[in-house]
Design a protein around this motif. Structure first.
Motif, PDB file in Angstrom:
ATOM      1  N   LEU A  63      17.244  52.931 -42.018  1.00  0.00           N
ATOM      2  CA  LEU A  63      16.946  52.543 -40.648  1.00  0.00           C
ATOM      3  C   LEU A  63      16.506  53.809 -39.915  1.00  0.00           C
ATOM      4  N   LEU A  64      15.253  53.831 -39.494  1.00  0.00           N
ATOM      5  CA  LEU A  64      14.644  54.999 -38.862  1.00  0.00           C
ATOM      6  C   LEU A  64      14.340  54.680 -37.405  1.00  0.00           C
ATOM      7  N   GLN A  65      14.845  55.499 -36.514  1.00  0.00           N
ATOM      8  CA  GLN A  65      14.573  55.328 -35.082  1.00  0.00           C
ATOM      9  C   GLN A  65      13.521  56.337 -34.656  1.00  0.00           C
ATOM     10  N   VAL A  66      12.483  55.837 -33.994  1.00  0.00           N
ATOM     11  CA  VAL A  66      11.446  56.696 -33.429  1.00  0.00           C
ATOM     12  C   VAL A  66      11.462  56.475 -31.921  1.00  0.00           C
ATOM     13  N   ASP A  67      11.757  57.536 -31.177  1.00  0.00           N
ATOM     14  CA  ASP A  67      11.757  57.470 -29.719  1.00  0.00           C
ATOM     15  C   ASP A  67      10.440  58.038 -29.213  1.00  0.00           C
ATOM     16  N   VAL A  68       9.796  57.310 -28.309  1.00  0.00           N
ATOM     17  CA  VAL A  68       8.521  57.728 -27.731  1.00  0.00           C
ATOM     18  C   VAL A  68       8.775  58.148 -26.287  1.00  0.00           C
ATOM     19  N   TRP A  69       8.309  59.334 -25.930  1.00  0.00           N
ATOM     20  CA  TRP A  69       8.529  59.895 -24.596  1.00  0.00           C
ATOM     21  C   TRP A  69       7.176  60.187 -23.943  1.00  0.00           C
ATOM     22  N   ALA A  70       7.024  59.785 -22.671  1.00  0.00           N
ATOM     23  CA  ALA A  70       5.784  60.065 -21.935  1.00  0.00           C
ATOM     24  C   ALA A  70       6.095  60.120 -20.441  1.00  0.00           C
ATOM     25  N   PHE A  71       5.128  60.622 -19.683  1.00  0.00           N
ATOM     26  CA  PHE A  71       5.331  60.772 -18.244  1.00  0.00           C
ATOM     27  C   PHE A  71       5.127  59.478 -17.460  1.00  0.00           C
ATOM     28  N   THR A  72       4.462  58.484 -18.062  1.00  0.00           N
ATOM     29  CA  THR A  72       4.279  57.193 -17.391  1.00  0.00           C
ATOM     30  C   THR A  72       4.635  56.080 -18.375  1.00  0.00           C
ATOM     31  N   PRO A  73       5.078  54.938 -17.859  1.00  0.00           N
ATOM     32  CA  PRO A  73       5.358  53.814 -18.762  1.00  0.00           C
ATOM     33  C   PRO A  73       4.110  53.352 -19.519  1.00  0.00           C
ATOM     34  N   GLU A  74       2.965  53.462 -18.882  1.00  0.00           N
ATOM     35  CA  GLU A  74       1.728  53.035 -19.530  1.00  0.00           C
ATOM     36  C   GLU A  74       1.422  53.900 -20.745  1.00  0.00           C
ATOM     37  N   ARG A  76       3.558  55.769 -22.415  1.00  0.00           N
ATOM     38  CA  ARG A  76       4.624  55.535 -23.390  1.00  0.00           C
ATOM     39  C   ARG A  76       4.275  54.322 -24.251  1.00  0.00           C
ATOM     40  N   ASP A  77       3.831  53.244 -23.629  1.00  0.00           N
ATOM     41  CA  ASP A  77       3.505  52.021 -24.364  1.00  0.00           C
ATOM     42  C   ASP A  77       2.266  52.192 -25.239  1.00  0.00           C
ATOM     43  N   ILE A  78       1.291  52.959 -24.755  1.00  0.00           N
ATOM     44  CA  ILE A  78       0.091  53.228 -25.558  1.00  0.00           C
ATOM     45  C   ILE A  78       0.472  53.974 -26.833  1.00  0.00           C
ATOM     46  N   TYR A  79       1.302  55.011 -26.697  1.00  0.00           N
ATOM     47  CA  TYR A  79       1.717  55.772 -27.879  1.00  0.00           C
ATOM     48  C   TYR A  79       2.634  54.957 -28.786  1.00  0.00           C
ATOM     49  N   ALA A  80       3.480  54.110 -28.218  1.00  0.00           N
ATOM     50  CA  ALA A  80       4.327  53.240 -29.046  1.00  0.00           C
ATOM     51  C   ALA A  80       3.448  52.317 -29.889  1.00  0.00           C
ATOM     52  N   ASP A  81       2.404  51.745 -29.282  1.00  0.00           N
ATOM     53  CA  ASP A  81       1.481  50.882 -30.029  1.00  0.00           C
ATOM     54  C   ASP A  81       0.773  51.661 -31.134  1.00  0.00           C
ATOM     55  N   LYS A  82       0.380  52.898 -30.845  1.00  0.00           N
ATOM     56  CA  LYS A  82      -0.286  53.726 -31.857  1.00  0.00           C
ATOM     57  C   LYS A  82       0.657  54.032 -33.019  1.00  0.00           C
ATOM     58  N   CYS A 103      12.513  47.001 -30.646  1.00  0.00           N
ATOM     59  CA  CYS A 103      11.705  47.792 -29.726  1.00  0.00           C
ATOM     60  C   CYS A 103      12.275  47.565 -28.330  1.00  0.00           C
ATOM     61  N   ARG A 104      12.635  48.647 -27.646  1.00  0.00           N
ATOM     62  CA  ARG A 104      13.197  48.460 -26.305  1.00  0.00           C
ATOM     63  C   ARG A 104      12.914  49.674 -25.435  1.00  0.00           C
ATOM     64  N   ASP A 105      12.782  49.396 -24.148  1.00  0.00           N
ATOM     65  CA  ASP A 105      12.638  50.462 -23.164  1.00  0.00           C
ATOM     66  C   ASP A 105      14.028  50.977 -22.831  1.00  0.00           C
ATOM     67  N   TRP A 113       9.555  58.763 -19.412  1.00  0.00           N
ATOM     68  CA  TRP A 113       9.829  57.390 -19.812  1.00  0.00           C
ATOM     69  C   TRP A 113       9.993  57.330 -21.328  1.00  0.00           C
ATOM     70  N   ARG A 114      10.954  56.509 -21.798  1.00  0.00           N
ATOM     71  CA  ARG A 114      11.299  56.465 -23.214  1.00  0.00           C
ATOM     72  C   ARG A 114      11.303  55.028 -23.738  1.00  0.00           C
ATOM     73  N   LYS A 115      10.781  54.866 -24.948  1.00  0.00           N
ATOM     74  CA  LYS A 115      10.843  53.591 -25.666  1.00  0.00           C
ATOM     75  C   LYS A 115      11.404  53.889 -27.055  1.00  0.00           C
ATOM     76  N   VAL A 116      12.295  53.018 -27.523  1.00  0.00           N
ATOM     77  CA  VAL A 116      12.918  53.175 -28.839  1.00  0.00           C
ATOM     78  C   VAL A 116      12.334  52.139 -29.791  1.00  0.00           C
ATOM     79  N   LEU A 117      11.857  52.610 -30.937  1.00  0.00           N
ATOM     80  CA  LEU A 117      11.360  51.749 -32.011  1.00  0.00           C
ATOM     81  C   LEU A 117      12.288  51.934 -33.208  1.00  0.00           C
TER      82      LEU A 117
END
Length: 128
Positions: A63-74, A76-82, A103-105, A113-117
């Protein structure tokens, strides 16, 4: 010289694929204070070994967790999709399966802003 573990192999293979995403810094562990943003961090949350042929080959689920961090929610979501696209379309060699399990904010500071995958990665190990 120390032996490379299954955990290291999986983490390194995923990090190498994610390094191909332009503009995103990848940290295999926690980022340093003042590290680059946008970025992604990686943690191995757990794993188990099962099935296969116990004397020669077995499956390993991590089980691998990848956290995505960015300055805006938009962003963050673009990089999470990538990241999701890169992991699925360019699966590292030797991986049997990769499944997005969650996947959760995450609430946090307003500046970042952070999203967890969470991915379940299945690979094999062989006995020599």
């Amino acid at each position: 010289m120390s032996e490379v573990t299954v955990l290291q192999t999986v983490r390194d293979a995923v990090a190498t694929k994610l390094d191909e995403i332009e503009g995103l810094t990848i940290y295999k562990n926690q980022p340093p204070s003042g590290g680059a943003v946008p970025c992604a961090t990686m943690l191995v949350l757990g794993g188990n070994m099962h099935g296969g042929y116990p004397d020669t080959l077995q499956f390993v689920d991590l089980l691998l967790q990848v956290d995505v961090w960015a300055f805006t929610p938009e962003n963050r979501d673009i990089y999470a999709d990538k990241i999701i696209d890169k992991v699925y379309r360019s699966r590292p060699a030797g991986f049997v399966d990769i499944v997005l399990r969650g996947c959760r904010d995450m609430p946090g500071e307003e500046e970042v802003w952070r999203k967890v995958l969470e991915f379940r990665v299945t690979t094999t190990v062989t006995k020599t």
